[in-house]
Design an enzyme around this catalytic site. Structure first.
Site, PDB file in Angstrom:
ATOM      1  N   THR A  54       0.853  -1.181   0.000  1.00 14.08           N
ATOM      2  CA  THR A  54       0.000   0.000   0.000  1.00 14.08           C
ATOM      3  C   THR A  54       0.892   1.235   0.000  1.00 14.08           C
ATOM      4  OG1 THR A  54      -0.136   0.424   2.400  1.00 14.08           O
ATOM      5  CG2 THR A  54      -1.548  -1.331   1.523  1.00 14.08           C
ATOM      6  N   CYS A  55       0.273   2.408   0.026  1.00 12.43           N
ATOM      7  CA  CYS A  55       1.081   3.632   0.028  1.00 12.43           C
ATOM      8  C   CYS A  55       1.885   3.790   1.311  1.00 12.43           C
ATOM      9  CB  CYS A  55       0.195   4.861  -0.194  1.00 12.43           C
ATOM     10  SG  CYS A  55      -1.099   5.063   1.046  1.00 12.43           S
TER      11      CYS A  55
END
Length: 352
Positions: A54-55
């Site tokens: 994910t980010c």
């Protein structure tokens, strides 16, 4: 419970341990690994594997034969090229500590934005991808299903996710603090994925009137723009729109920069332009932040709004920790009841 369950581990980096500069480089390696997930399980040491990217985090969850912790850790570090980064950039949890970490991730307690819902969907998709790739068997299958059900229980039985909180929403709030209001501002959203959707949802709440959406897949930009009665922009036409834009919110999954300084500084633009780069790897050339009249934020700079969100959800987070404690005990109480008290101590230690 099969003794192999305890031979479960996670190796990863997150916003807590590594800067965006480190995370984006590892994320690039990770994109390649996603395409060859089965390759991890062709390693002699690793029997099951799943990647969560994910980010804010990149994690590899693995199951392996008993007594080979150090060998597995070293091999994963080599695959991810982690040895080039400082030791504190990553973490390695095994056994019960790894299970606890997984449950806290699923419940958003380890998220940059506590209470956000995106992580549960991201974890579910990572699980399904690994299952489709044939890299999940009994150990990860049971633990991932239990983690997802724990995350759902936390959201159902506590108010931790009240208000549909998200990174996109907090980013827009941060921009609002700089500009007072959004009603008279022209906003360009680059990207049409999950983060962009959360941005659009909050912009609707704030009655933003002039919104442009651009994405490599033009049809997706059209769908998202329609939600705000905005206008879709073809990806190769972004530069033509910049002279009229007050705010840019970017969150693509590109493996390269979307806006580069050498091009950007030649373009006509407003005297004051705020850009929020929500992507990892980054979409916006960091050098653009040094140009006159430009204020550039990245995801690691959410700072004050993240702290404000944390304080609001502190009580609910405590309730969530109690649920995780109960679910951890359930996992280990079937055949190993003597370990339950140690698990309780482990959870309480993590909260402190």
């Amino acid at each position: 419970m099969d003794e192999k369950i305890l031979e479960f581990a996670v190796l990863g980096v997150s916003y807590k341990t590594a800067s965006i500069a480190v995370r984006e480089r590892i994320a690039l390696t990770g994109k390649t690994l996603h395409d060859g997930l089965a390759g991890l399980c062709r390693q002699e040491l690793i029997k099951e594997a799943m990647i969560l990217s994910t980010c804010n985090r990149f994690e590899v969850y693995v199951a392996y034969e008993a007594g080979k912790d150090d060998s597995v850790k070293v091999r994963l570090q080599e695959i991810l090229e982690l040895k080039q980064y400082p030791l504190q950039s990553g973490y390695w949890f095994t056994g019960q500590r790894a299970v606890l970490h997984l449950f806290r991730v699923a419940s958003s307690l380890d998220s940059q934005v506590i209470g956000e819902n995106q992580i549960l969907g991201q974890l579910t998709r990572a699980y399904l991808k690994a299952k489709d790739a044939g890299t999940i068997n009994y150990v990860l299958d049971m633990l991932m299903q239990k983690a997802v059900s724990t995350g759902k229980r936390v959201r159902t039985e506590t108010g931790i996710s009240n208000g549909n909180i998200s990174i996109g929403k907090l980013a827009v709030k941060m921009v609002e603090k700089d500009l007072d209001n959004l009603q008279d501002r022209r906003i360009l959203i680059i990207g049409a994925g999950e983060t962009a959707e959360t941005v659009v949802n909050y912009l609707k709440e704030r009655n933003a009137a002039a919104v442009l959406v651009s994405n490599r897949t033009y049809s997706k930009a059209c769908i998202l723009a329609a939600e705000l009665q905005g206008r879709a922009v073809k990806f190769d036409q972004i530069e033509k729109e910049l002279p009229s834009v007050d705010i840019i919110l970017s969150s693509t999954s590109a493996r390269h920069l979307v806006l580069r300084k050498d091009r950007f500084e030649l373009l006509v633009r407003k005297d004051k332009l705020i850009i929020f780069d929500l992507a990892v790897p980054r979409d916006i050339d960091p050098g653009i932040g040094g140009l006159k009249g430009v204020k550039l934020y990245n995801i690691d700079e959410l700072g004050s709004v993240v702290e404000e969100n944390y304080k609001k959800r502190l009580v609910e987070a405590g309730k969530a920790e109690a649920i995780i404690e109960q679910e951890m005990v359930k996992v280990y109480s079937v055949r190993e009841p003597v370990k339950c008290q140690r698990l309780i101590n482990l959870v309480q230690e993590a909260v402190r």
